[in-house]
Design a protein around this motif. Structure first.
Motif, PDB file in Angstrom:
ATOM      1  N   LEU A   1     108.183  66.287  54.652  1.00  0.00           N
ATOM      2  CA  LEU A   1     108.326  65.072  53.842  1.00  0.00           C
ATOM      3  C   LEU A   1     107.174  64.894  52.869  1.00  0.00           C
ATOM      4  N   ASN A   2     107.519  64.457  51.657  1.00  0.00           N
ATOM      5  CA  ASN A   2     106.507  64.061  50.676  1.00  0.00           C
ATOM      6  C   ASN A   2     106.087  62.621  50.921  1.00  0.00           C
ATOM      7  N   LYS A   3     107.091  61.734  51.069  1.00  0.00           N
ATOM      8  CA  LYS A   3     106.782  60.323  51.286  1.00  0.00           C
ATOM      9  C   LYS A   3     107.976  59.595  51.885  1.00  0.00           C
ATOM     10  N   VAL A   4     107.683  58.414  52.406  1.00  0.00           N
ATOM     11  CA  VAL A   4     108.699  57.472  52.870  1.00  0.00           C
ATOM     12  C   VAL A   4     108.441  56.161  52.150  1.00  0.00           C
ATOM     13  N   GLY A   5     109.483  55.544  51.615  1.00  0.00           N
ATOM     14  CA  GLY A   5     109.323  54.274  50.905  1.00  0.00           C
ATOM     15  C   GLY A   5     110.682  53.618  50.738  1.00  0.00           C
ATOM     16  N   HIS A   6     110.729  52.468  50.154  1.00  0.00           N
ATOM     17  CA  HIS A   6     109.643  51.713  49.542  1.00  0.00           C
ATOM     18  C   HIS A   6     109.538  50.309  50.146  1.00  0.00           C
ATOM     19  N   ALA A   7     110.221  50.108  51.308  1.00  0.00           N
ATOM     20  CA  ALA A   7     110.214  48.782  51.937  1.00  0.00           C
ATOM     21  C   ALA A   7     109.680  48.835  53.363  1.00  0.00           C
ATOM     22  N   LEU A   8     108.741  49.738  53.631  1.00  0.00           N
ATOM     23  CA  LEU A   8     108.123  49.788  54.956  1.00  0.00           C
ATOM     24  C   LEU A   8     107.476  48.453  55.307  1.00  0.00           C
ATOM     25  N   HIS A   9     106.879  47.825  54.310  1.00  0.00           N
ATOM     26  CA  HIS A   9     106.154  46.562  54.535  1.00  0.00           C
ATOM     27  C   HIS A   9     107.084  45.428  54.935  1.00  0.00           C
ATOM     28  N   LEU A  10     108.349  45.563  54.620  1.00  0.00           N
ATOM     29  CA  LEU A  10     109.325  44.526  54.969  1.00  0.00           C
ATOM     30  C   LEU A  10     110.073  44.833  56.261  1.00  0.00           C
ATOM     31  N   LEU A  11     110.442  46.101  56.435  1.00  0.00           N
ATOM     32  CA  LEU A  11     111.429  46.447  57.448  1.00  0.00           C
ATOM     33  C   LEU A  11     110.880  47.095  58.707  1.00  0.00           C
ATOM     34  N   HIS A  12     109.705  47.706  58.623  1.00  0.00           N
ATOM     35  CA  HIS A  12     109.169  48.364  59.811  1.00  0.00           C
ATOM     36  C   HIS A  12     108.104  47.478  60.446  1.00  0.00           C
ATOM     37  N   PRO A  13     108.263  47.115  61.709  1.00  0.00           N
ATOM     38  CA  PRO A  13     107.356  46.123  62.312  1.00  0.00           C
ATOM     39  C   PRO A  13     105.886  46.533  62.299  1.00  0.00           C
TER      40      PRO A  13
ATOM     41  N   ARG B   1     104.636  46.450  58.621  1.00  0.00           N
ATOM     42  CA  ARG B   1     104.579  45.054  58.206  1.00  0.00           C
ATOM     43  C   ARG B   1     103.330  44.378  58.773  1.00  0.00           C
ATOM     44  N   CYS B   2     103.025  44.684  60.021  1.00  0.00           N
ATOM     45  CA  CYS B   2     101.864  44.081  60.677  1.00  0.00           C
ATOM     46  C   CYS B   2     100.579  44.394  59.925  1.00  0.00           C
ATOM     47  N   TYR B   3     100.414  45.641  59.495  1.00  0.00           N
ATOM     48  CA  TYR B   3      99.189  46.016  58.788  1.00  0.00           C
ATOM     49  C   TYR B   3      99.176  45.510  57.345  1.00  0.00           C
ATOM     50  N   THR B   4     100.341  45.463  56.717  1.00  0.00           N
ATOM     51  CA  THR B   4     100.402  45.049  55.311  1.00  0.00           C
ATOM     52  C   THR B   4     100.046  43.582  55.137  1.00  0.00           C
ATOM     53  N   TYR B   5     100.514  42.731  56.043  1.00  0.00           N
ATOM     54  CA  TYR B   5     100.263  41.287  55.927  1.00  0.00           C
ATOM     55  C   TYR B   5      99.164  40.837  56.890  1.00  0.00           C
ATOM     56  N   SER B   6      98.203  41.710  57.127  1.00  0.00           N
ATOM     57  CA  SER B   6      97.116  41.421  58.064  1.00  0.00           C
ATOM     58  C   SER B   6      96.074  40.496  57.444  1.00  0.00           C
ATOM     59  N   ASP B   7      95.229  39.949  58.297  1.00  0.00           N
ATOM     60  CA  ASP B   7      94.137  39.100  57.814  1.00  0.00           C
ATOM     61  C   ASP B   7      93.180  39.874  56.920  1.00  0.00           C
TER      62      ASP B   7
ATOM     63  N   VAL C   1     103.522  41.495  47.737  1.00  0.00           N
ATOM     64  CA  VAL C   1     103.716  42.939  47.888  1.00  0.00           C
ATOM     65  C   VAL C   1     105.063  43.323  47.286  1.00  0.00           C
ATOM     66  N   VAL C   2     105.043  44.344  46.414  1.00  0.00           N
ATOM     67  CA  VAL C   2     106.279  44.756  45.746  1.00  0.00           C
ATOM     68  C   VAL C   2     106.843  46.065  46.296  1.00  0.00           C
ATOM     69  N   GLN C   3     105.973  46.940  46.825  1.00  0.00           N
ATOM     70  CA  GLN C   3     106.475  48.196  47.382  1.00  0.00           C
ATOM     71  C   GLN C   3     105.434  48.787  48.320  1.00  0.00           C
TER      72      GLN C   3
ATOM     73  N   THR D   1     101.200  33.769  52.985  1.00  0.00           N
ATOM     74  CA  THR D   1     102.111  32.938  53.785  1.00  0.00           C
ATOM     75  C   THR D   1     103.127  33.719  54.593  1.00  0.00           C
ATOM     76  N   THR D   2     103.152  35.042  54.454  1.00  0.00           N
ATOM     77  CA  THR D   2     104.143  35.864  55.142  1.00  0.00           C
ATOM     78  C   THR D   2     103.635  36.247  56.534  1.00  0.00           C
ATOM     79  N   PRO D   3     104.422  35.975  57.564  1.00  0.00           N
ATOM     80  CA  PRO D   3     103.993  36.363  58.924  1.00  0.00           C
ATOM     81  C   PRO D   3     104.036  37.881  59.118  1.00  0.00           C
ATOM     82  N   GLN D   4     103.140  38.368  59.962  1.00  0.00           N
ATOM     83  CA  GLN D   4     103.120  39.794  60.260  1.00  0.00           C
ATOM     84  C   GLN D   4     104.326  40.216  61.102  1.00  0.00           C
ATOM     85  N   ILE D   5     104.832  39.282  61.894  1.00  0.00           N
ATOM     86  CA  ILE D   5     105.948  39.595  62.776  1.00  0.00           C
ATOM     87  C   ILE D   5     107.121  38.683  62.446  1.00  0.00           C
ATOM     88  N   VAL D   6     108.288  39.263  62.321  1.00  0.00           N
ATOM     89  CA  VAL D   6     109.494  38.472  62.012  1.00  0.00           C
ATOM     90  C   VAL D   6     110.130  38.016  63.321  1.00  0.00           C
TER      91      VAL D   6
END
Length: 290
Positions: free
Chosen positions: A94-106, A109-115, A131-133, A285-290
């Motif tokens: 694999l070259n890459k995985v994208g582009h909504a990891l920050h939204l869909l993978h728990p 998402r936890c690291y993206t919206y961290s303190d 966050v856009v991508q 304002t986005t929670p790390q966990i849905v």
């Protein structure tokens, strides 16, 4: 600290933040990424991502254009044969995985919206950072492709305030395995080129560049090798690249891009657009966990 980070980004176009993630946190993300490779070994077709060849699949394939609200998988050009079979072990395909990891993978998402991310956004003076991508970059040994010199604003154009990239090394990034090379101060020269949605709906290419690729002298680039856990903040207009990984060690990284939403315009010509399943969520304002 507030002024230090913001001033350095404005002066140099990038900031190196060491120990942004702990070693165990890096290992957790790498483990998830290796699980991805097991899931896609038998995928058919195998979409290829290449920044070197503008005629590669990603510029005309719906799979790429519709990846804003999905977890999509893109293979290395050197990993796939002309008949679509893997030429290498799936773990390095694999070259890459994208582009909504920050939204869909728990976990992502936890690291993206961290303190930690929130704190950096505040130190940069962002009022409504969104966050856009997001992308997981593998840069695998032997097949990890070159990323040609570019500006992130070419692909994610906003005005008047450019986006900011968070590039987090999950493994040591060295000159031999494809660390970032950056042209210090190049962000002050504006946006050199843009990738746009093609207004010609009859064309096979969904995306087109508005200008030929700029030529940057090699002497203007500075290598930025970093240890795992380091985050490099990238001004949207700073020119950067990475070489083909010809070493025997991988160089995994997680990267995502933040835009200022308040008093700022995200171009409707950009390839990636906000949608009902891919909202540009506020970091504060986005929670790390849905």
């Amino acid at each position: 600290m507030h002024d230090t980070i913001r001033n350095q980004l404005e002066q140099d176009g990038y900031v190196v933040l060491e120990d942004f993630l702990r070693p165990a946190e890096c290992d957790e993300l790498v483990e998830v990424a290796l699980e991805f490779t097991k899931q896609v070994a038998d995928a058919n077709p195998k979409p290829i991502f290449s920044s070197v060849d503008p005629d590669q699949l990603q510029l005309k394939d719906a799979y790429f254009m519709e990846s804003n609200d999905k977890i999509s998988y893109f293979f290395e050009a050197d990993a796939v044969s002309p008949n679509g079979e893997l030429k290498v072990d799936p773990s390095i395909s694999l070259n890459k995985v994208g582009h909504a990891l920050h939204l869909l993978h728990p976990i992502f998402r936890c690291y993206t919206y961290s303190d930690r991310v929130k704190r950096v956004c505040r130190e940069l003076g962002l009022n409504e950072p969104s966050v856009v991508q997001s992308m997981y970059i593998y840069k695998n040994p032997g097949v990890g492709g070159e990323v040609v010199p570019h500006q992130d604003s070419t692909y994610l154009y906003t005005e008047p305030i450019p986006p900011v990239g968070f590039w987090i090394a999950l493994q040591d990034a060295s000159i031999s395995n494809g660390c970032l090379w950056i042209v210090r101060g190049s962000h002050k020269s504006g946006v050199h080129r843009r990738l746009l949605r093609n207004p010609d709906k009859e064309s096979k290419q969904a995306l087109i560049y508005d200008k030929p690729a700029p030529v940057y002298p090699q002497s203007s680039f500075t290598p930025v090798p970093v240890r795992r856990g380091t985050c490099i903040l990238l001004h949207g207009n700073v020119v950067h690249k990475s070489a083909h990984n010809q070493s025997d060690s991988s160089r995994h990284a997680y990267t995502f891009h933040v835009i200022e939403k308040q008093g700022n315009v995200y171009s409707d010509d950009n390839w990636l657009q906000e949608g009902p399943n891919a909202p540009f969520l506020n970091v504060y304002t986005t929670p790390q966990i849905v």
